[in-house]
Enzyme design. Sequence first.
Site, PDB file in Angstrom:
ATOM      1  N   CYS A 150     123.009   3.547  42.943  1.00 30.25           N
ATOM      2  CA  CYS A 150     122.677   2.502  43.917  1.00 30.25           C
ATOM      3  C   CYS A 150     123.449   2.659  45.227  1.00 30.25           C
ATOM      4  O   CYS A 150     123.109   2.023  46.222  1.00 30.25           O
ATOM      5  CB  CYS A 150     122.922   1.134  43.307  1.00 30.25           C
ATOM      6  N   ASN A 170     115.813  -4.723  41.900  1.00 29.17           N
ATOM      7  CA  ASN A 170     116.806  -3.679  42.206  1.00 29.17           C
ATOM      8  C   ASN A 170     116.078  -2.330  42.253  1.00 29.17           C
ATOM      9  O   ASN A 170     115.503  -1.902  41.255  1.00 29.17           O
ATOM     10  CB  ASN A 170     117.870  -3.700  41.093  1.00 29.17           C
ATOM     11  N   HIS A 174     123.387  -3.765  48.670  1.00 29.55           N
ATOM     12  CA  HIS A 174     122.564  -3.346  47.547  1.00 29.55           C
ATOM     13  C   HIS A 174     122.097  -4.597  46.804  1.00 29.55           C
ATOM     14  O   HIS A 174     122.879  -5.508  46.554  1.00 29.55           O
ATOM     15  CB  HIS A 174     123.373  -2.456  46.597  1.00 29.55           C
TER      16      HIS A 174
HETATM   17  N1  COA Z   1     115.347 -13.258  29.605  1.00 28.87           N
HETATM   18  C1  COA Z   1     115.943 -14.207  28.842  1.00 28.87           C
HETATM   19  N2  COA Z   1     117.172 -14.053  28.321  1.00 28.87           N
HETATM   20  C2  COA Z   1     117.815 -12.899  28.571  1.00 28.87           C
HETATM   21  C3  COA Z   1     117.242 -11.880  29.360  1.00 28.87           C
HETATM   22  C4  COA Z   1     115.952 -12.104  29.868  1.00 28.87           C
HETATM   23  N3  COA Z   1     115.320 -11.193  30.636  1.00 28.87           N
HETATM   24  N4  COA Z   1     118.120 -10.867  29.445  1.00 28.87           N
HETATM   25  C5  COA Z   1     119.209 -11.219  28.761  1.00 28.87           C
HETATM   26  N5  COA Z   1     119.022 -12.445  28.227  1.00 28.87           N
HETATM   27  C6  COA Z   1     119.928 -13.203  27.386  1.00 28.87           C
HETATM   28  C7  COA Z   1     120.896 -12.322  26.660  1.00 28.87           C
HETATM   29  O1  COA Z   1     120.305 -11.809  25.493  1.00 28.87           O
HETATM   30  C8  COA Z   1     122.019 -13.277  26.364  1.00 28.87           C
HETATM   31  O2  COA Z   1     121.666 -14.066  25.242  1.00 28.87           O
HETATM   32  P1  COA Z   1     122.726 -14.391  24.091  1.00 28.87           P
HETATM   33  O3  COA Z   1     123.812 -15.157  24.805  1.00 28.87           O
HETATM   34  O4  COA Z   1     121.931 -15.173  23.135  1.00 28.87           O
HETATM   35  O5  COA Z   1     123.180 -13.060  23.608  1.00 28.87           O
HETATM   36  C9  COA Z   1     122.018 -14.201  27.589  1.00 28.87           C
HETATM   37  O6  COA Z   1     120.736 -14.044  28.205  1.00 28.87           O
HETATM   38  C10 COA Z   1     123.120 -13.903  28.563  1.00 28.87           C
HETATM   39  O7  COA Z   1     123.176 -12.513  28.772  1.00 28.87           O
HETATM   40  P2  COA Z   1     124.193 -11.898  29.778  1.00 28.87           P
HETATM   41  O8  COA Z   1     123.988 -10.408  29.823  1.00 28.87           O
HETATM   42  O9  COA Z   1     125.574 -12.417  29.536  1.00 28.87           O
HETATM   43  O10 COA Z   1     123.653 -12.558  31.131  1.00 28.87           O
HETATM   44  P3  COA Z   1     124.250 -12.466  32.564  1.00 28.87           P
HETATM   45  O11 COA Z   1     124.462 -13.790  33.114  1.00 28.87           O
HETATM   46  O12 COA Z   1     125.380 -11.480  32.658  1.00 28.87           O
HETATM   47  O13 COA Z   1     123.002 -11.859  33.377  1.00 28.87           O
HETATM   48  C11 COA Z   1     122.378  -9.752  34.289  1.00 28.87           C
HETATM   49  C12 COA Z   1     122.506 -10.595  33.040  1.00 28.87           C
HETATM   50  C13 COA Z   1     121.917  -8.366  33.874  1.00 28.87           C
HETATM   51  C14 COA Z   1     121.332 -10.400  35.177  1.00 28.87           C
HETATM   52  C15 COA Z   1     123.724  -9.689  35.022  1.00 28.87           C
HETATM   53  O14 COA Z   1     124.740  -9.366  34.112  1.00 28.87           O
HETATM   54  C16 COA Z   1     123.752  -8.698  36.138  1.00 28.87           C
HETATM   55  O15 COA Z   1     123.059  -8.834  37.128  1.00 28.87           O
HETATM   56  N6  COA Z   1     124.623  -7.693  36.000  1.00 28.87           N
HETATM   57  C17 COA Z   1     124.772  -6.668  36.977  1.00 28.87           C
HETATM   58  C18 COA Z   1     123.644  -5.738  36.857  1.00 28.87           C
HETATM   59  C19 COA Z   1     123.680  -4.721  37.893  1.00 28.87           C
HETATM   60  O16 COA Z   1     124.237  -4.924  38.926  1.00 28.87           O
HETATM   61  N7  COA Z   1     123.014  -3.639  37.579  1.00 28.87           N
HETATM   62  C20 COA Z   1     122.790  -2.600  38.473  1.00 28.87           C
HETATM   63  C21 COA Z   1     123.994  -1.956  38.991  1.00 28.87           C
HETATM   64  S1  COA Z   1     123.525  -1.256  40.444  1.00 28.87           S
END
Ligand code: COA
Length: 329
Positions: A115, A286, A256
């Site tokens: 990214c 993204n 980003h």
């Molecule tokens: N729909 C519904 N629930 C979802 C889901 C979806 N699409 N994806 C994950 N969940 C659930 C998970 O299973 C988890 O459930 P659980 O608590 O029962 O296990 C819950 O939501 C929380 O998951 P978590 O991963 O802790 O959520 P989060 O608040 O961290 O959000 C992201 C997830 C991926 C959106 C976030 O972590 C993020 O943006 N991270 C950075 C990603 C990034 O920058 N990636 C690219 C790098 S360039």
Amino acid sequence: MEGVRVGFLGVGYFVPPKILSNADLEKMVDTSDAWITTRTGIKERRIAADNVATSDLAKEAALAAIKDADLTPLDIELIIIATITPDMQFPSTACIVQDKIGAKKAACFDISAACAGYLYAIAIAEQFIKAGIYKNALVVGAEKLTAITDWSDRNTCVLFGDGAGASVMGKVEGDKGILSVYLGADGTQHDILKLPAGGSRLPASHKTVDERLHYLKMSGSELFKHAVKIMTEAGERAAKIAGLNSPQEIDCVIPHQANVRILNAVAKKIGIAEEKIYFNIERYGNMSSASTAVALAEAVIAKRVKKGDIILLDAFGSGLVWGAIIIKW
Ligand code: COA
């Protein structure tokens, strides 16, 4: 060469027309528009057709940027494509794009910095131009991320989309152009976002296909923590190197587009008003190396970035890698 300023001669972008909305995703995996919107800020993303590869997206963005720079493909001396979804392992996607646009005189290579790839590519192009080796460079961030997205994994499939952004870089006069570049990496975290198979570690086999190892794997919450810290530090470092007296001098942040929550947290920590952040994540998700490239081109075309503005490009991604660049437009 001291005293040579490098800047942007033209910008362009292309996103494929097909839209995949959160409502569409609700029919594919156990998710909801409300979850995706509140956790990420994404409402929809663009999906390239099966017969469209990264080079096809890059070609459209490249031609738009070359036109905007009032040049022709034959004027281009260097092509750098930042991508983690090249058309194939080799040859480089840059060579394929050279052929597609007819930029016969250009040297070509790809870089892989996820990214932050577009920022790394800008930094490389700046050095070639400053050194007097090339007069100009076409820098493209292009991705068909949906080709490596596991549509059965709700943790990742809601996040990504396809697109390409391009810029033509060259020498600029006066006080405009790139004021500072700060790049960094932390390879100890190389495991938290990756495409496990298809390289020399795990060549493609029936087993790797059965185990779905040709799709990207991500530890989202781990990345989230790193992202806020890294993007904040990178933005502050770049502002300092550029000699800005305060972050308030920044008119527009082109970050980003990983997650609205990450970007708002970064702006708050750096001390920049949220209104100064350019967002397109709600429309595109993204797009890895294409995210910052498309955002910059859109912001310029929409006149959100104007002549004389100080802008901050700020990105991080798999590697981990990061970069921040301050530009006077
Ligand atoms: N729909 C519904 N629930 C979802 C889901 C979806 N699409 N994806 C994950 N969940 C659930 C998970 O299973 C988890 O459930 P659980 O608590 O029962 O296990 C819950 O939501 C929380 O998951 P978590 O991963 O802790 O959520 P989060 O608040 O961290 O959000 C992201 C997830 C991926 C959106 C976030 O972590 C993020 O943006 N991270 C950075 C990603 C990034 O920058 N990636 C690219 C790098 S360039």
